[in-house]
Scaffold this active site. Structure first.
Site, PDB file in Angstrom:
ATOM      1  CG  HIS A 121      -2.087  -0.468   1.333  1.00 36.75           C
ATOM      2  ND1 HIS A 121      -2.686  -1.738   1.745  1.00 36.75           N
ATOM      3  CD2 HIS A 121      -3.368   0.048   0.565  1.00 36.75           C
ATOM      4  CE1 HIS A 121      -3.672  -2.011   1.420  1.00 36.75           C
ATOM      5  NE2 HIS A 121      -4.256  -0.839   0.847  1.00 36.75           N
ATOM      6  CG  ASN A 181       3.880  -4.982   3.068  1.00 33.79           C
ATOM      7  OD1 ASN A 181       3.081  -5.584   3.913  1.00 33.79           O
ATOM      8  ND2 ASN A 181       3.469  -3.988   2.235  1.00 33.79           N
TER       9      ASN A 181
END
Ligand SMILES: *[C@@H]1O[C@H](CO)[C@@H](O)[C@H](O)[C@H]1NC(C)=O
Ligand SMILES: *[C@@H]1O[C@H](CO)[C@@H](O)[C@H](O)[C@H]1NC(C)=O
Ligand SMILES: *[C@@H]1O[C@H](CO)[C@@H](O)[C@H](O)[C@H]1NC(C)=O
Ligand SMILES: *[C@@H]1O[C@H](CO)[C@@H](O)[C@H](O)[C@H]1NC(C)=O
Ligand SMILES: *[C@@H]1O[C@H](CO)[C@@H](O)[C@H](O)[C@H]1NC(C)=O
Ligand SMILES: *[C@@H]1O[C@H](CO)[C@@H](O)[C@H](O)[C@H]1NC(C)=O
Ligand SMILES: *[C@@H]1O[C@H](CO)[C@@H](O)[C@H](O)[C@H]1NC(C)=O
Ligand SMILES: *[C@@H]1O[C@H](CO)[C@@H](O)[C@H](O)[C@H]1NC(C)=O
Length: 420
Positions: free
Chosen positions: A237, A267
């Site tokens: 994201h 991440n």
């Protein structure tokens, strides 16, 4: 005599009660208007909360855990989308007014509670292309948010996207610092949407592990060491779901134009730590923060001959794995900012890592013992100006002359637990 005493007693009782509980309470409420308390007043599958009038709606913005709406002010609840209505109603919207009793009343004049209104279906975020140029004129701004009607679109965050090369340069949003820690939890998950991208790009196909293994085998041979069941590229994201208070906003981040391929160890490692830091800082300073999140350069990994090969998840070379992820964190009130930069290469050697602007993590007291661990995403920090000299994605007029520093002394972001 007996009756008389009783009356006196009753009057006394009412007087006492009024003095202590009821009247104080209603006096209090009189000043406060109607309350919206987070997260308790927000039901599962909540509608959009809109302030203002039709044609000029704005997304209701909470300013504290408990929010007070003045008597006579209005709040519109709206369930956009096909065949979506308010639960137990044929309508997709209703207008509540804060009544004189400091309770919301509906259109029929009945007192109601906010928590009794939800939608029959989940609300889908939408994407609205604009003609506004960004990233040195290489991309267009895409607004992501909610369509209210054919003329009105309410924006939650923005993405700078090049619709010819199909590249996202950055995503930008605000963190509501005073409120972010009262976010409404939601366990719903959403599939990422390819809206805004060309149908041939197939972003929804290339992220699964099997196609990554196939792709890396094509590039590096079947003996490739980069992708296996535990090491793979995730949908990283840019604007993260957890920065938003309402589940509808959180779920609206699930667009492929808002992600880039990021190694899972990064991440869930230092990148998650940086996202956490941004929320902590906004919350500690109780201030509105402006965030820009982007990517820089394309990741290369060595083949068997030691030659660097650029990584694209698709054979059309549209979806590149970036070499760097960066996040600008700015406190608007103090005009102070910092850029956190993470290397998306768990396989890098320390001596090949070049910090491309002077590292100010220590000066800002924004450090973590994990930042130097390459597998978790090697991380350093820069001042906004120094970063802008190298990376040309931020708007020219976006500045942060002061360095954003940690709000608490010796606050180390070393914990492994509870990064959400
Ligand atoms: C709204 O509430 C009802 C009753 O609690 C629930 O069954 C329904 O799933 C909720 N709607 C959404 C979209 O979650
Ligand atoms: C937010 O709410 C808390 C607790 O009710 C209160 O102490 C604080 O003053 C409020 N902050 C603002 C800015 O209104
Ligand atoms: C909401 O309902 C109105 C009236 O039925 C309808 O015209 C409108 O299209 C609906 N809006 C959405 C976003 O579905
Ligand atoms: C639905 O909307 C119509 C038209 O605005 C209104 O007359 C009716 O009372 C509404 N129904 C409910 C249940 O709110
Ligand atoms: C609203 O909530 C209050 C307090 O929780 C409760 O006493 C009241 O009955 C509720 N009213 C409605 C209409 O559900
Ligand atoms: C990209 O978007 C712009 C602005 O909406 C539009 O004019 C242009 O035709 C689009 N290009 C492609 C390749 O879709
Ligand atoms: C997956 O690949 C990584 C990186 O090459 C390696 O460290 C790890 O041991 C591999 N895991 C398995 C289960 O093969
Ligand atoms: C920068 O310029 C754009 C467009 O010219 C404008 O919309 C925006 O508000 C400006 N931003 C700042 C921080 O001044």
């Amino acid at each position: 005599m007996v009756a008389h005493r009783c009356v006196i007693f009753k009057i006394l009782f009412i007087f006492l009660l009024c003095g202590s509980v009821i009247c104080a309470n209603s006096k209090n409420r009189q000043q406060r208007g109607c309350q919206i308390k987070l997260p308790t007043d927000i039901p599962k599958g909540e509608p959009l909360y809109l302030s203002g009038n039709p044609g000029r709606f704005r997304l209701f913005k909470p300013i504290n855990q408990t929010n007070h709406l003045a008597v006579n002010s209005k709040l519109t609840l709206f369930c956009p989308g096909r065949r979506n209505t308010l639960l137990n109603s044929p309508n997709n919207s209703t207008e509540l007014t804060c009544g004189s009793g400091n309770r919301f009343v509906n259109e029929n004049g009945h007192e109601v509670n906010l928590s009794q209104f939800n939608c029959t279906r989940g609300i889908e975020g939408d994407l609205h292309m604009t003609r506004e140029k960004c990233s040195s004129n290489r991309g267009y701004i895409y607004d992501i948010g909610f369509r209210i009607d054919s003329r009105n679109f309410l924006t939650v965050f923005k993405v700078c996207y090049d619709n010819s090369s199909e590249t996202t340069f950055f995503s930008t949003h605000h963190i509501n610092g005073p409120v972010v820690k009262y976010f409404v939890k939601d366990s719903r998950r959403r599939n990422f949407k390819t809206t805004g991208m060309s149908a041939t790009t197939k972003a929804d196909k290339v992220y699964n592990k099997k196609s990554q293994i196939d792709r890396f085998s094509d590039i590096f041979g079947t003996q490739q060491i980069y992708i296996n069941n535990s090491m793979h590229l995730s949908r990283g994201h840019l604007t993260p779901d957890a920065d938003f208070v309402f589940p509808n906003f959180q779920l609206a981040t699930y667009f492929y134009v808002n992600v880039a391929p990021e190694f899972q160890s990064v991440n869930g490692g230092n990148w998650a730590r940086i996202e956490f830091m941004a929320r902590e800082l906004a919350s500690d300073y109780k201030s509105d923060f402006t965030i820009y999140t982007g990517i820089f350069e394309t990741l290369s990994l060595p083949n068997r001959l030691g030659q660097p090969v650029e990584i694209f998840l698709d054979s059309n070379h549209k979806i590149n794995a970036p070499k760097w992820f960066w996040k600008v964190i700015k406190n608007e009130r103090l005009d102070a900012g910092i850029v956190m930069i993470t290397l998306n290469n768990p396989f890098a050697k320390r001596d090949e890592i070049v910090e491309f602007c002077p590292n100010v993590c220590k000066r800002a007291s924004l450090t973590s013992k994990h930042f130097e661990i390459i597998k978790k995403g090697y991380t350093f920090c820069c001042e906004v100006n120094a970063f802008k000299n190298v990376v040309h994605d931020l708007p020219r007029n976006f500045t942060a002359p002061n360095l954003l520093e940690c709000a608490k002394a010796n606050y180390l972001f070393d914990n492994e637990v509870q990064l959400q």
